[in-house]
Enzyme design. Structure first.
Site, PDB file in Angstrom:
ATOM      1  N   LYS A 197       0.827  -1.220   0.000  1.00 36.95           N
ATOM      2  CA  LYS A 197       0.000   0.000   0.000  1.00 36.95           C
ATOM      3  C   LYS A 197       0.858   1.266   0.000  1.00 36.95           C
ATOM      4  O   LYS A 197       0.599   2.198  -0.759  1.00 36.95           O
ATOM      5  CB  LYS A 197      -0.907   0.039   1.246  1.00 36.95           C
ATOM      6  CG  LYS A 197      -1.961  -1.040   1.303  1.00 36.95           C
ATOM      7  CD  LYS A 197      -2.949  -0.803   2.433  1.00 36.95           C
ATOM      8  CE  LYS A 197      -2.354  -0.872   3.826  1.00 36.95           C
ATOM      9  NZ  LYS A 197      -1.862  -2.218   4.210  1.00 36.95           N
ATOM     10  N   ARG A 211      -9.864   1.637   8.090  1.00 34.69           N
ATOM     11  CA  ARG A 211      -9.510   0.266   8.474  1.00 34.69           C
ATOM     12  C   ARG A 211     -10.745  -0.508   8.932  1.00 34.69           C
ATOM     13  O   ARG A 211     -10.635  -1.698   9.212  1.00 34.69           O
ATOM     14  CB  ARG A 211      -8.535   0.264   9.655  1.00 34.69           C
ATOM     15  CG  ARG A 211      -7.110   0.657   9.356  1.00 34.69           C
ATOM     16  CD  ARG A 211      -6.320  -0.468   8.718  1.00 34.69           C
ATOM     17  NE  ARG A 211      -5.064  -0.833   9.337  1.00 34.69           N
ATOM     18  CZ  ARG A 211      -3.893  -0.224   9.136  1.00 34.69           C
ATOM     19  NH1 ARG A 211      -3.799   0.840   8.380  1.00 34.69           N
ATOM     20  NH2 ARG A 211      -2.810  -0.695   9.698  1.00 34.69           N
ATOM     21  N   ARG A 222      10.890  -7.058   5.813  1.00 36.44           N
ATOM     22  CA  ARG A 222      10.703  -5.608   5.645  1.00 36.44           C
ATOM     23  C   ARG A 222      11.577  -4.817   6.614  1.00 36.44           C
ATOM     24  O   ARG A 222      11.655  -5.119   7.800  1.00 36.44           O
ATOM     25  CB  ARG A 222       9.233  -5.244   5.883  1.00 36.44           C
ATOM     26  CG  ARG A 222       8.980  -3.752   5.785  1.00 36.44           C
ATOM     27  CD  ARG A 222       7.542  -3.448   5.515  1.00 36.44           C
ATOM     28  NE  ARG A 222       6.691  -3.587   6.688  1.00 36.44           N
ATOM     29  CZ  ARG A 222       5.392  -3.276   6.675  1.00 36.44           C
ATOM     30  NH1 ARG A 222       4.820  -2.839   5.571  1.00 36.44           N
ATOM     31  NH2 ARG A 222       4.677  -3.424   7.760  1.00 36.44           N
ATOM     32  N   ARG A 255      10.372  -2.649  11.758  1.00 36.28           N
ATOM     33  CA  ARG A 255       9.325  -1.960  12.511  1.00 36.28           C
ATOM     34  C   ARG A 255       9.018  -2.724  13.788  1.00 36.28           C
ATOM     35  O   ARG A 255       9.051  -3.958  13.801  1.00 36.28           O
ATOM     36  CB  ARG A 255       8.043  -1.878  11.663  1.00 36.28           C
ATOM     37  CG  ARG A 255       8.016  -0.680  10.760  1.00 36.28           C
ATOM     38  CD  ARG A 255       6.855  -0.677   9.803  1.00 36.28           C
ATOM     39  NE  ARG A 255       5.560  -1.007  10.379  1.00 36.28           N
ATOM     40  CZ  ARG A 255       4.402  -0.796   9.740  1.00 36.28           C
ATOM     41  NH1 ARG A 255       4.397  -0.245   8.536  1.00 36.28           N
ATOM     42  NH2 ARG A 255       3.260  -1.129  10.293  1.00 36.28           N
ATOM     43  N   ARG A 260      -2.220  -8.524  13.414  1.00 32.25           N
ATOM     44  CA  ARG A 260      -2.611  -7.511  12.430  1.00 32.25           C
ATOM     45  C   ARG A 260      -3.342  -8.142  11.245  1.00 32.25           C
ATOM     46  O   ARG A 260      -4.301  -7.581  10.736  1.00 32.25           O
ATOM     47  CB  ARG A 260      -1.382  -6.721  11.963  1.00 32.25           C
ATOM     48  CG  ARG A 260      -0.943  -5.694  13.010  1.00 32.25           C
ATOM     49  CD  ARG A 260       0.515  -5.353  12.897  1.00 32.25           C
ATOM     50  NE  ARG A 260       0.842  -4.684  11.662  1.00 32.25           N
ATOM     51  CZ  ARG A 260       2.014  -4.834  11.015  1.00 32.25           C
ATOM     52  NH1 ARG A 260       2.934  -5.629  11.485  1.00 32.25           N
ATOM     53  NH2 ARG A 260       2.235  -4.157   9.932  1.00 32.25           N
TER      54      ARG A 260
HETATM   55  P1  AMP Z   1       0.292   0.809   8.972  1.00 30.75           P
HETATM   56  O1  AMP Z   1       1.614   1.457   8.738  1.00 30.75           O
HETATM   57  O2  AMP Z   1      -0.786   1.339   8.076  1.00 30.75           O
HETATM   58  O3  AMP Z   1       0.364  -0.686   8.970  1.00 30.75           O
HETATM   59  O4  AMP Z   1      -0.157   1.229  10.460  1.00 30.75           O
HETATM   60  C1  AMP Z   1       0.633   0.896  11.583  1.00 30.75           C
HETATM   61  C2  AMP Z   1      -0.227   0.890  12.817  1.00 30.75           C
HETATM   62  O5  AMP Z   1      -0.798   2.190  13.019  1.00 30.75           O
HETATM   63  C3  AMP Z   1      -1.430  -0.060  12.765  1.00 30.75           C
HETATM   64  O6  AMP Z   1      -1.097  -1.395  13.097  1.00 30.75           O
HETATM   65  C4  AMP Z   1      -2.336   0.594  13.791  1.00 30.75           C
HETATM   66  O7  AMP Z   1      -1.895   0.332  15.118  1.00 30.75           O
HETATM   67  C5  AMP Z   1      -2.121   2.085  13.521  1.00 30.75           C
HETATM   68  N1  AMP Z   1      -3.055   2.568  12.485  1.00 30.75           N
HETATM   69  C6  AMP Z   1      -2.735   3.072  11.262  1.00 30.75           C
HETATM   70  N2  AMP Z   1      -3.838   3.424  10.586  1.00 30.75           N
HETATM   71  C7  AMP Z   1      -4.878   3.129  11.397  1.00 30.75           C
HETATM   72  C8  AMP Z   1      -6.285   3.236  11.270  1.00 30.75           C
HETATM   73  N3  AMP Z   1      -6.867   3.716  10.153  1.00 30.75           N
HETATM   74  N4  AMP Z   1      -7.049   2.848  12.313  1.00 30.75           N
HETATM   75  C9  AMP Z   1      -6.516   2.374  13.451  1.00 30.75           C
HETATM   76  N5  AMP Z   1      -5.195   2.222  13.637  1.00 30.75           N
HETATM   77  C10 AMP Z   1      -4.379   2.590  12.616  1.00 30.75           C
END
Ligand code: AMP
Length: 236
Positions: free
Chosen positions: A35, A109, A146, A179, A190
């Site tokens: 993404k 999400r 990653r 990460r 996740r």
């Molecule tokens: P990502 O980089 O998009 O995988 O986001 C990393 C983490 O940020 C996720 O595992 C959530 O803990 C938090 N996060 C990011 N976007 C959202 C969202 N739209 N709703 C809730 N938590 C989010």
């Protein structure tokens, strides 16, 4: 807010369908589907901000802000940050730099966030929801390898796409590391949350005729061509 626009908006693309009309796109997909990479490319192509809620939270954590402190516990565990915090961030972007179009990555999400987004955008609409389709086996492989630049967010893979100098970012020279939420346990959680909370959005948006599913296996350049074709098709 710093950190969410992980790509510098380039000039609006000449010769693309609807050029001059702001593009409003969501990029959906499992963790590791690509993404961030594909959203950054769309952002550059269309000259609109790349809004990544994950990047925004990581920047908040790095800065030690109150938002970062609240978000960190959820993020490290691989859980979703509460809707009100996320929706607040997105509202801020959409009333600021996102008014002229955007590529959203990592938001919405769940259905509550999607409904909040529709309410924020009304009477405007989305152009497309790009669903990056990739097997769980492939994302597990990608996530295990990653590595992310702690300064600029550039993404690498130790197997398929390592930085030229181990542990150092090719783009900015920052430290490249895993990460905190790419541990096996957090990845499993996740992916479960993706299936239960996020995957239902595909049907939710399909009912609105917005979903374009793209095969996200293969090299990023090839996926990017398919993604662009999907967005262009949706804007015709
Ligand atoms: P990502 O980089 O998009 O995988 O986001 C990393 C983490 O940020 C996720 O595992 C959530 O803990 C938090 N996060 C990011 N976007 C959202 C969202 N739209 N709703 C809730 N938590 C989010």
């Amino acid at each position: 807010m710093d950190g969410a626009s992980s790509a510098t908006p380039g000039p609006a693309a000449a010769g693309v369908a609807g050029a001059g009309v702001p593009v409003r796109v969501i990029v959906l997909g499992k963790q590791g589907a690509g993404k961030g990479t594909q959203a950054a490319r769309l952002s550059e192509r269309y000259g609109v901000p790349h809004i990544s809620t994950g990047d925004a939270f990581r920047a908040a954590v790095r800065s030690g802000s109150a938002l970062g402190v609240k978000a960190k516990t959820y993020m490290d565990a691989g859980e979703l940050v509460p809707d009100d915090l996320v929706i607040g961030i997105v509202r801020e972007y959409l009333s600021g730099e996102g008014t002229g179009g955007f590529v959203l990555d990592g938001f919405p999400r769940n259905v509550a966030q999607a409904q909040a987004l529709s309410d924020m955008l009304a009477p405007e609409h989305l152009d497309a929801v790009v669903n990056l389709d990739v097997s769980t086996e492939e994302v597990l492989h990608r996530l295990a390898g990653r590595r992310v630049c702690q300064s600029c967010g550039a993404t690498y893979n130790v197997v398929d796409n390592p930085p030229q100098v181990a542990g150092r970012c090719d783009v900015c020279g920052g430290v490249v590391a895993q990460r905190a939420d790419d541990t096996e346990e957090a990845i499993r959680l996740r992916l479960e949350i993706y299936e239960s909370a996020t995957a239902p959005l595909i049907d939710w948006y399909a009912k609105q005729g917005l979903v374009a599913t793209v095969d996200a296996a293969g090299p990023p350049d090839e996926v990017a061509e398919r993604v662009l074709a999907a967005v262009e098709g949706a804007r015709r």
